[in-house]
Design an enzyme around this catalytic site. Structure first.
Site, PDB file in Angstrom:
ATOM      1  N   CYS A 108      -3.275  85.859  19.904  1.00  0.00           N
ATOM      2  CA  CYS A 108      -2.524  87.045  19.481  1.00  0.00           C
ATOM      3  C   CYS A 108      -3.441  88.194  19.103  1.00  0.00           C
ATOM      4  CB  CYS A 108      -1.598  86.697  18.319  1.00  0.00           C
ATOM      5  SG  CYS A 108      -2.451  86.051  16.863  1.00  0.00           S
ATOM      6  N   GLY A 111       9.959  68.735  19.933  1.00  0.00           N
ATOM      7  CA  GLY A 111      11.065  69.157  20.778  1.00  0.00           C
ATOM      8  C   GLY A 111      11.070  70.652  21.006  1.00  0.00           C
ATOM      9  N   GLY A 116      12.588  74.698  20.947  1.00  0.00           N
ATOM     10  CA  GLY A 116      13.117  75.625  19.956  1.00  0.00           C
ATOM     11  C   GLY A 116      14.627  75.622  19.858  1.00  0.00           C
ATOM     12  N   PRO A 117      15.342  75.756  20.988  1.00  0.00           N
ATOM     13  CA  PRO A 117      16.808  75.811  20.918  1.00  0.00           C
ATOM     14  C   PRO A 117      17.451  74.567  20.315  1.00  0.00           C
ATOM     15  CG  PRO A 117      16.037  76.669  23.022  1.00  0.00           C
ATOM     16  CD  PRO A 117      14.837  76.088  22.332  1.00  0.00           C
ATOM     17  N   ARG A 118      16.823  73.394  20.471  1.00  0.00           N
ATOM     18  CA  ARG A 118      17.419  72.174  19.916  1.00  0.00           C
ATOM     19  C   ARG A 118      16.894  71.878  18.507  1.00  0.00           C
ATOM     20  NH1 ARG A 118      19.922  67.838  22.231  1.00  0.00           N
ATOM     21  NH2 ARG A 118      18.456  66.389  21.246  1.00  0.00           N
ATOM     22  N   VAL A 119      15.661  71.462  18.423  1.00  0.00           N
ATOM     23  CA  VAL A 119      15.159  71.017  17.125  1.00  0.00           C
ATOM     24  C   VAL A 119      14.724  72.190  16.252  1.00  0.00           C
ATOM     25  CG1 VAL A 119      12.735  70.653  17.800  1.00  0.00           C
ATOM     26  CG2 VAL A 119      13.763  69.235  16.026  1.00  0.00           C
ATOM     27  N   GLY A 120      14.212  73.263  16.873  1.00  0.00           N
ATOM     28  CA  GLY A 120      13.802  74.424  16.089  1.00  0.00           C
ATOM     29  C   GLY A 120      14.967  75.063  15.366  1.00  0.00           C
ATOM     30  N   GLU A 157       4.541  85.499  11.891  1.00  0.00           N
ATOM     31  CA  GLU A 157       3.316  86.038  12.491  1.00  0.00           C
ATOM     32  C   GLU A 157       3.562  86.116  13.986  1.00  0.00           C
ATOM     33  OE1 GLU A 157       0.371  86.968  14.373  1.00  0.00           O
ATOM     34  OE2 GLU A 157      -0.128  84.842  14.278  1.00  0.00           O
TER      35      GLU A 157
END
Length: 487
Positions: free
Chosen positions: A287, A209, A211-215, A253
């Protein structure tokens, strides 16, 4: 699971079982711009179920010997290696990277992650000191933390997910992992191997899912004492805010604005192909990629000419084409963001030598809506420009001249990031001297991306908090206790 209407339907993996979700989000094939997969849009309920499963599995898993856990990790590695081609095909389609790169880097390194931590977990030692005048002996022990929350990015999906799962498991923790919603397929495929490898239910739970919901549900959960995150600085700031009330252990990281410093005595025959690779590998979506190239003035013109010529030889196209070096960027939104940096550079008076807006990109009809971009080289740009200070995370690099060693060190350090750097020179004393003065967690000299997994990985300044690697990962995924015995 089987596809519906030709779409691949993913499910969460909780307590050893695949579970459907009440709602789903679309996932796109970056090479065509078409929806090909549906990913669970999980939230608090799914995290609660995963936490319950992970907590229940923790006492048994943590009490196993390191040798027993090592055997399980090696079995996962064996099964993954046996399925290397299947995973490579899936990773390339899901992320947009070339199939060649997925075959030679992403999936082999994922296998190595399990094997490496299966081995390194067997060789940790503890400290012991004596205070004979008081009749005391002191020693340390380490124990797993508990439920580890792991959040991995979309650029190296399985590679970086396993870089977190393997050490967490090896140390005796149970896991709740959240891959990026943009690249969830290989994480879902990995779940299928866990039961075959003998991973008990609840030891590894993968919840899909946004980030805003499940994270946020994962990060803010009071019974998840540890969070390991790889991704952007703004998301890391949010994780820090949500974790602070619970005093969670954090490993962050984050991004980089990595310089390459090329002195006049550099071997250009080695330096140029390596710097093209460090600038544009994986579409520049690593990165550690080079996005600022400082070249000593006496060789600047020669370097630029040869660098642009070499860059133009990197073919952009369908990821499955063995002749292609650069595949598709992750999403339409990200493609437009990367292009916007080139437009801003032009508005500031910079010159574009190749790539975006200069060269023509030819694609088959089916891939016209894909998220492709030519590798782009920018010059005549100020150090204060957004292209020289902000992480672009795409196939764009800037080439600028410098005069002296002292000057270039100051300019290279003049950004908020400090992840990686490369130095090119045949003067051994110089490369040691410059490497020590650069504000970077990793410095390669006369090479790029040669990794030794026993040594620390991580950045300075806004590039993150903490280090990863054999000892560093073990220390992060365990708690240390000092015991004093008076005799």
């Amino acid at each position: 699971m089987a596809g519906t209407n030709a779409l691949l339907m993913l499910e969460n993996f909780i307590d050893g079982k695949f579970l459907p979700c009440s709602s789903y989000i679309d996932s796109y094939d970056p090479s065509t711009g078409e929806v090909y997969c549906r990913v669970p849009n999980s939230g608090k309920d799914e995290i609660e179920a995963a936490v319950k499963a992970a907590r229940e599995a923790f006492p048994s898993w943590s009490s196993r010997s390191p040798q027993e856990r090592s055997r399980v990790l090696n079995q996962v590695a064996d099964l993954l290696e046996q399925s290397l081609e299947e995973f490579a095909q899936a990773e390339s389609k899901d992320q947009g990277k070339t199939l060649a790169l997925a075959r030679t880097m992403d999936i082999p390194r994922s296998v190595q992650n399990f094997r490496f931590f299966a081995s390194s977990s067997l060789h940790h030692t503890s400290e012991c000191t004596q205070m004979d005048h008081l009749g005391c002996m002191h020693y340390t022990v380490r124990a797993p933390v508990g439920v580890a929350g792991l959040i991995s990015p979309w650029n190296l999906p399985l590679y970086l997910l396993t870089w977190k799962i393997a050490p967490a498991m090896a140390a005796g923790n149970t896991v709740i992992a959240k891959p990026s919603e943009l690249t969830s397929v290989t994480a879902w495929m990995l779940c299928k191997l866990l039961d075959k490898a003998g991973v008990p239910p609840g030891v590894v739970n993968i919840v899909f899912g946004t980030g805003p919901r499940v994270g946020e549900a994962l990060v803010s959960h009071p019974e998840v004492p540890l969070i390991s995150f790889t991704g952007s600085q703004p998301t890391a700031e949010r994780i820090t805010q949500l974790s602070a009330p619970h005093c969670k252990k954090l490993s962050l990281e984050l991004g980089g604005k990595n310089p390459a410093i090329i002195f006049e005595d550099a071997n250009l025959d080695e330096c140029i192909p390596a710097t093209v690779r460090s600038s544009f590998a994986n579409q520049g979506e690593i990165c550690l990629c080079t996005s600022r190239i400082f070249v000593q003035k006496s060789i600047y013109s020669e370097f630029l000419k040869r660098f642009v010529e070499a860059t133009r030889k990197w073919k952009v196209g369908i990821p499955s084409d063995p002749l292609v070096s650069i595949g598709a960027l992750i999403s339409k939104a990200h493609l437009e963001k990367v292009r916007s940096y080139v437009k801003r550079a032009l508005a500031e008076g910079a010159q574009i030598w190749c790539g975006e807006g200069v060269d023509k990109l030819s694609l088959p009809a089916r891939n016209q809506a894909g998220y492709f971009m030519l590798p782009t080289v920018i010059t005549d740009i100020k150090d204060e420009s957004c292209c020289m200070t902000e992480e672009i995370f795409g196939p764009v690099t800037c080439v600028v001249p410098f005069d002296s060693e002292e000057e270039v060190i100051e300019r290279a350090n003049n950004v908020k990031y400090g992840l990686a750097a490369t130095v090119w020179s045949s003067n051994v004393g110089r490369v040691h001297r410059v490497a020590k003065k650069l504000q970077s967690g990793l410095v390669w000299t006369n090479c790029w991306l040669i990794r030794e997994l026993n040594l620390p990985f991580g950045g300075m300044k806004s590039s993150g908090i903490g280090r990863e690697g054999a000892k560093d990962s073990y220390d992060f995924f365990t708690e240390i206790k000092t015991i004093t015995v008076k005799h």
